[in-house]
Design a protein around this motif. Structure first.
Motif, PDB file in Angstrom:
ATOM      1  N   SER A  84       0.770  -1.138  -0.004  1.00 42.50           N
ATOM      2  CA  SER A  84       0.047   0.072   0.007  1.00 42.50           C
ATOM      3  C   SER A  84       0.804   1.214  -0.087  1.00 42.50           C
ATOM      4  O   SER A  84       2.046   1.276   0.685  1.00 42.50           O
TER       5      SER A  84
ATOM      6  N   SER B  68      -3.939  -0.946  -8.048  1.00 39.81           N
ATOM      7  CA  SER B  68      -5.024  -0.459  -8.098  1.00 39.81           C
ATOM      8  C   SER B  68      -4.974   0.701  -7.304  1.00 39.81           C
ATOM      9  O   SER B  68      -4.159   0.877  -6.556  1.00 39.81           O
ATOM     10  N   ARG B  69      -6.109   1.390  -6.901  1.00 47.13           N
ATOM     11  CA  ARG B  69      -6.148   2.518  -6.253  1.00 47.13           C
ATOM     12  C   ARG B  69      -7.525   2.917  -5.531  1.00 47.13           C
ATOM     13  O   ARG B  69      -8.445   2.522  -6.129  1.00 47.13           O
ATOM     14  N   ASP B  70      -7.554   3.593  -4.608  1.00 44.02           N
ATOM     15  CA  ASP B  70      -8.705   3.894  -3.613  1.00 44.02           C
ATOM     16  C   ASP B  70      -8.557   5.490  -3.710  1.00 44.02           C
ATOM     17  O   ASP B  70      -7.956   6.209  -2.963  1.00 44.02           O
TER      18      ASP B  70
ATOM     19  N   ALA C 101     -10.637   7.823  -2.797  1.00 44.57           N
ATOM     20  CA  ALA C 101     -10.906   8.271  -1.462  1.00 44.57           C
ATOM     21  C   ALA C 101      -9.932   8.343  -0.615  1.00 44.57           C
ATOM     22  O   ALA C 101     -10.056   9.411   0.441  1.00 44.57           O
ATOM     23  N   LYS C 102      -8.984   7.354  -0.439  1.00 44.35           N
ATOM     24  CA  LYS C 102      -8.274   7.320   0.473  1.00 44.35           C
ATOM     25  C   LYS C 102      -6.782   7.771  -0.189  1.00 44.35           C
ATOM     26  O   LYS C 102      -5.896   7.695   0.599  1.00 44.35           O
TER      27      LYS C 102
ATOM     28  N   THR D 216      -4.954   6.281  -1.966  1.00 44.55           N
ATOM     29  CA  THR D 216      -3.949   5.259  -1.806  1.00 44.55           C
ATOM     30  C   THR D 216      -3.702   4.400  -3.035  1.00 44.55           C
ATOM     31  O   THR D 216      -4.805   4.277  -3.661  1.00 44.55           O
TER      32      THR D 216
ATOM     33  N   TYR E  16      -2.391   0.450  -4.459  1.00 43.29           N
ATOM     34  CA  TYR E  16      -1.913  -0.789  -3.868  1.00 43.29           C
ATOM     35  C   TYR E  16      -1.179  -1.460  -5.062  1.00 43.29           C
ATOM     36  O   TYR E  16      -1.577  -1.313  -6.383  1.00 43.29           O
TER      37      TYR E  16
END
Length: 115
Positions: free
Chosen positions: A21, A70-72, A74-75, A77, A79
């Motif tokens: 992460s 991948s990515r978030d 909202a966070k 972040t 991965y």
């Protein structure tokens, strides 16, 4: 400026999986590319996987089909899911982010794959 904090490295047996992460903070709205590089002992740092702002996802040939980035949003972040790990994947993995002419790096996280 962008700050990057990585987590998730460790020791795993060949064939196993790990997920890295990378949490970004600071000037995140200026990021045009973000992802992962790695550096093995005695070797140059190499691109593993990255997103670009244009929507392109790039993978090194050596990891395509085994690793998934991948990515978030909202966070803030990103991965890196690493499956079917091999001994040759052993390296320090660095998160990176690009804003304009600047390249930012995380502190690095060690991934060791035992055969």
């Amino acid at each position: 400026q962008v700050q990057l904090v990585e987590s998730g490295g460790g020791l795993v047996q060949a064939g196993g999986s790990l997920r890295l992460s990378c949490a970004a903070s600071g000037g995140i709205f200026s990021i045009s590319a973000m992802g992962w590089y790695r550096q093995a002992p005695g070797k140059e740092r190499e691109l593993v996987a990255q997103f670009t702002i244009s929507g392109t996802t790039n993978y090194a040939d050596s990891v395509r089909g085994r690793f998934t980035i991948s990515r978030d949003i909202a966070k803030n972040t990103v991965y890196l899911q690493m499956n079917s790990l091999k001994a040759e994947d052993t390296a320090v993995y660095f998160c990176h982010a690009v804003t304009g002419p600047y390249l930012y790096w995380g502190q690095g996280t060690q991934v060791t794959v035992s055969s």
